[in-house]
Structure formats: structure tokens, C-alpha cells
Scaffold this active site. Sequence first.
Site, PDB file in Angstrom:
ATOM      1  N   ARG A   1      15.146 -47.449   1.223  1.00 37.84           N
ATOM      2  CA  ARG A   1      14.634 -45.946   1.470  1.00 37.84           C
ATOM      3  C   ARG A   1      13.232 -45.574   1.411  1.00 37.84           C
ATOM      4  NH1 ARG A   1      16.299 -42.371  -2.026  1.00 37.84           N
ATOM      5  NH2 ARG A   1      17.617 -43.823  -3.436  1.00 37.84           N
TER       6      ARG A   1
ATOM      7  N   TYR B   1      17.143 -49.447   8.047  1.00 37.84           N
ATOM      8  CA  TYR B   1      17.709 -50.092   6.904  1.00 37.84           C
ATOM      9  C   TYR B   1      18.416 -49.079   6.239  1.00 37.84           C
ATOM     10  CZ  TYR B   1      18.294 -52.911   2.753  1.00 37.84           C
ATOM     11  OH  TYR B   1      18.736 -53.465   1.842  1.00 37.84           O
TER      12      TYR B   1
ATOM     13  N   LYS C   1      22.969 -40.788   2.480  1.00 42.19           N
ATOM     14  CA  LYS C   1      22.408 -39.811   1.759  1.00 42.19           C
ATOM     15  C   LYS C   1      21.934 -38.660   2.587  1.00 42.19           C
ATOM     16  CE  LYS C   1      22.238 -42.683  -1.649  1.00 42.19           C
ATOM     17  NZ  LYS C   1      23.182 -42.513  -2.894  1.00 42.19           N
TER      18      LYS C   1
ATOM     19  N   HIS D   1      25.750 -36.441  -6.079  1.00 46.28           N
ATOM     20  CA  HIS D   1      25.585 -37.995  -6.033  1.00 46.28           C
ATOM     21  C   HIS D   1      26.115 -38.346  -7.350  1.00 46.28           C
ATOM     22  CE1 HIS D   1      22.421 -41.236  -6.680  1.00 46.28           C
ATOM     23  NE2 HIS D   1      23.298 -41.965  -5.839  1.00 46.28           N
TER      24      HIS D   1
ATOM     25  N   SER E   1      19.699 -44.404 -10.759  1.00 42.15           N
ATOM     26  CA  SER E   1      19.994 -45.890 -10.269  1.00 42.15           C
ATOM     27  C   SER E   1      19.644 -46.610 -11.700  1.00 42.15           C
ATOM     28  CB  SER E   1      18.776 -46.187  -9.219  1.00 42.15           C
ATOM     29  OG  SER E   1      17.695 -45.957  -9.659  1.00 42.15           O
TER      30      SER E   1
ATOM     31  N   CYS F   1      21.667 -47.401 -13.861  1.00 46.37           N
ATOM     32  CA  CYS F   1      22.390 -47.027 -14.920  1.00 46.37           C
ATOM     33  C   CYS F   1      23.675 -47.409 -15.306  1.00 46.37           C
ATOM     34  CB  CYS F   1      22.338 -45.500 -15.046  1.00 46.37           C
ATOM     35  SG  CYS F   1      20.709 -44.968 -15.639  1.00 46.37           S
TER      36      CYS F   1
ATOM     37  N   ASP G   1      29.951 -43.329  -5.195  1.00 45.99           N
ATOM     38  CA  ASP G   1      28.429 -42.975  -5.214  1.00 45.99           C
ATOM     39  C   ASP G   1      28.372 -41.290  -4.774  1.00 45.99           C
ATOM     40  OD1 ASP G   1      25.690 -43.514  -4.835  1.00 45.99           O
ATOM     41  OD2 ASP G   1      25.769 -43.103  -2.645  1.00 45.99           O
TER      42      ASP G   1
ATOM     43  N   ARG H   1      21.806 -55.677  -0.098  1.00 50.62           N
ATOM     44  CA  ARG H   1      22.925 -55.037  -0.281  1.00 50.62           C
ATOM     45  C   ARG H   1      23.890 -55.751   0.275  1.00 50.62           C
ATOM     46  NH1 ARG H   1      22.644 -49.384  -2.318  1.00 50.62           N
ATOM     47  NH2 ARG H   1      20.176 -49.423  -2.734  1.00 50.62           N
TER      48      ARG H   1
END
Length: 596
Positions: A69, A209, A218, A238, A260, A262, A285, A377
Site C-alpha cells: 500500500r 498491488y 481497505k 479493522h 500490523s 501484532c 481483518d 501475500r
Amino acid sequence: MTTNKKLQDWVKEMSDMCQPDQIHWCDGTQEENDKLLKLMVDSGMATPLNPEKRPGCYLFRSDPSDVARVEDRTYIASKKKEDAGPTNNWVEPDELKATMKALYKGCMKGRTMYVIPFSMGPIGSPISKIGIELTDSPYVVVNMGIMTRMGKAVLDALGNEEFVPCLHSVGAPLEKGQKDSSWPCAPIEQKYISHFPEERMIWSYGSGYGGNALLGKKCFALRIASVQARDEGWLAEHMLILKLTDPKGNKKYIAGAFPSACGKTNLAMLVPTVPGWTVETIGDDIAWMKFGKDGRLYAINPEAGFFGVAPGTSMDSNPNAMKSAEKNTIFTNCALTDDGDIWWEGIGYDAPDHLIDWKGNDWAPGSKTQAAHPNARFTAPASQCPVIAPEWEDPAGVPISAFLIGGRRPGTIPLVHESFDWNHGVFLGSIMGSEITAAAISANIGQVRRDPFAMLPFIGYHVCKYLQHWLDIGTKSTADKLPKIFYVNWFRKDENGKWLWPGFGENSRVLKWVVERVSGEGKAVKTPIGYMPTADAIDRGGLDVSDAEMAELLKVNKDEWLREVASIKDHYAKYGESLPKEMSAQLAALEKRLQE
């Protein structure tokens, strides 16, 4: 096709501007998916993996400039700058449209414009919403086919209703006879991921991407949906959603917000270590939540797939994610083995003697570069997850009993504490975050990067209005119906830098206490920061955590917390005058309790 006049007119207007060679309305069938994959294999964009090892799987390699991103090229183009707030990049909408229209003009020459009708959430659910993405990327089509409910059934459900228009182009028109790149995209300075919240519209240009191009993710599910949720009185967050069942068969649903790195996906697919308890996945997510007639918040996972970070995912860290990606999965920027399989750092076994790395070059162990990109990914259907809950597609959603929030903090924040009430919980959500470590190139090592509800890059409007919306949600029901809010920290260390808590499956022990608390049981003691488990409240049966370590995990050090208060004051100062007064009041009350 469709009888929706607004949709027909919009597709015509956009195709007149972008000038594709042809237009294809996606029907979402397997036949269509197979044709697009063959097209990309033939063009050199996709590599089919060994069908005996990875049936139905394909590997893609992106351009090295297009791997994640691009937050500094992501815009919230609200009419007024103050509506975007201090945490978003703002450009005046007409100015941004003029810039992008100049780029869009003729941008799809030599390409096909694909019309992707998609539903975020089960088709027909009262919590779901429909979007239409126009794209010139077949890679986007096949990924959206996994990540959303996509195709003719969505058009049928849309009828003549409203939809969120999403325009995407890789920004690489082809002259007649020109050979295409294996990953077409525009240079970084021409990339734009633009959101027009008042118009509920998304324009993306230049990147092929992930969240830059899969506009249901998102862009729609958080940035635009957060504005819809604010205006319509619900929550777009989120958050993972998991289902916990105790040995007696009692079921509870928990949603959790984590920045992110975590362990969010790991928690969503947890393999519990407490005997008799099971964890099932609803989503990993994003959660959309609306009030039911009974005054409780009901959540759906608006996505239909997992777009997971591959490196670090292994049979040890997340066996259910590994099993989800065994077939019918798209891998991006992973390494390729000589026998047609994939590999990445942290996969749980050593690299073979030879690989093709994510850039397409020969690679061997000991190389100075990584074989897979750190943001490589996998796109896998959620239906393939071995622990997907049977009700994950229930159009009514599942009733949420608790919210977990947390970050990566080696000190100060205990293993778990519960907020005193809803507003105190919103305060905890506003201050959560992770400590900056040496892994980030930064002069601020040791400082806390605050990330309210893990939404900082994804709020489609002013962060203070977002916190106020959370406070407002708390007035729409009663305390016994609203989820309880818990702050967790799996990452506390001792003075030697050793992890105090084993994490992973053992986190089920903390979840057990959370369930006991929302069920009116669970032993707790009141402290200045919230309700804490008593020393014996968390089940440690068979666990190698000593009484002294448990005491350290649950310690509230007043001096450390007073330093935390000072840090929060600095954080709040950045938000300016529009910070909700309740947040300042909560901070003052915390400081007072710590000084008593």
C-alpha cells in the site's frame, strides 16, 4: 448486463475517458476465472504451480516499485480539508479529479475494461453493501473473485439500487503491437489511491498491488465504509472476528483490533491450548457491525477471502492459514522452488539449495537478499480455512460480546485489563499502539506509535469525529448489551528482554478469562487503569509461567503509567481542538487515579 441506468451511464462515461479496446462484464464463473488465469500464464504474468503440490495455485511477481500500500499517495478528498483531519492526506476534490482525469484519458488503450460487480458481505445481508470496480487488470479480477462475492448474482441483487463506484487502472496503455510488461504499473509519482467520501467513490491509478488495486478491501471496506457507518449509525472496523466455544458448548463472539505485526491473523485462527475450548474463524481483518433489534451489535466479515502476509506464516505460527492456502490460492512475490512450489522466510523449514526469488532471479541460501518480499501475500478463499465457523456467512451476523484491542508493548501495558465502562474503553482504543523498535528505520526507537483502534491509515474522515462516533455508538444501547472492551498485550518482556508470555495458542487462556468476565464470572480486581485478573484468575494449568512472571505480566507500575499519561497528552495535542472532551476527561481521571 444490467438494467441499472446509473451503472450503465457510469460504465459508458468511464470507458469513454479510459478508452479500452473492449469491455467485459464479469460473471464470476469458474470458466471465466480459468480463462483469465490462462491469459496471464500465456502473457508471462502468472506462473502455474505444481498441481500435485498446490492444485489451482498461481504465482505472480510484481514490479519492485509496486509491492505494498502507498499511504503517502493515498488521499481523502473531502470537500473541506478539516473533514479529512490531521491523519489523512487531503487534496481538494475538483483539483484531484482534474489531475486524475488527465492520467485516465486513454489509459486503458490496448486493454480490456473489466466490470466487476461485488458484494462486501453475504449477498442480500442487511449489513452488506455492493460496489462495482472497473479495472484493466485481470490480476485484480481473479483476486476480487476470491476476496469478495463477485459476478452475476451481485448484479441481480443490485437491481436499480445504489452502489459504490470504484475505478482502477494500472496506468499503462499499450500502443498497437506493443508488448506488455509482466507487471504493468505507473511510476510512483503517478500513483493515486483517492477516496471521495461525500460521493462514496474510489479512484485508483498506477498500482496493481493489494489494497491499492483490490478496491473492495481497505478502500471500500474501511475508508468509504467508515464514512457510511458514521452517517448511518454502525461500525466499519479493522477487526478480526472469532468464535469461542467453552467445554459446555456456550458460544461467544469476539472482535479484535490490532496494528500490523501484532498477530491478528494468528489470533483469528488460533489453536487453543485450554482443554475443551475451541476457536473458529469468522474473519481475520475487517468487521462491519450493526445493531440488532435486541440492542446488541451484530458483525459480519465483509470479505470472502484472506489476503495474508506470507513471510512468518508457518505450521507453527498459523497452521490454519497454511492449510487455507494449500489450493486455489494466488501467491504474490513469494519465491519459487524448482519443483513448482513456493517458499518464503519463516515458512518453518529451510530453503532448498536453489530458488527463483520474488524478482525472478536465481537465489541460494546465504544470499544477501531475501527470497520472498517481506510483504509477499497469499490470496486464499475463506471457505478453505479448516476452522471457518459454520455461521461465517450468516446474513444476520454474529452477536459481539467483547472487543479486544492491543499493540506491541514490551513494558507498561499488562497482559490484559478490562475497561471500567464503554467510554473508558473508547479511551483505551484511542491510545493503543506499538513501540517503535530497531526494525523500523527511525530515530524514535522506544516511542509509541499510537494507532487508534488500528484504524489510523483507514479512517475516511477526521480522527476526532471517528472517536466521537465510537462514543455515540455507546449511547445507542445499554451497558449490558454493548460489548465489553479489553486491552491485551502479548508482548511484555522482563528486564533481560525475554518474553514473559508464550503467546500463540496460549492466548486462549486470556480469552477464557475474557469470556468469563462477559458471562458475569471471572475474578478481577479494580486498579487505576481498569479491571485486572487476580493472580489466579488466568488458567495456567500445564503452562511454564511462574507466579513471579505472572505478577510481572499483571503489574501496574504507577511511575511507568504516569510517563504513559505524559505521552498520551503529547499524542492528543496533535489532534487539536476537536478532540472529544470525554477523551481529555478520561485522561485526567486516569492521571488522578494514578496519583492517589
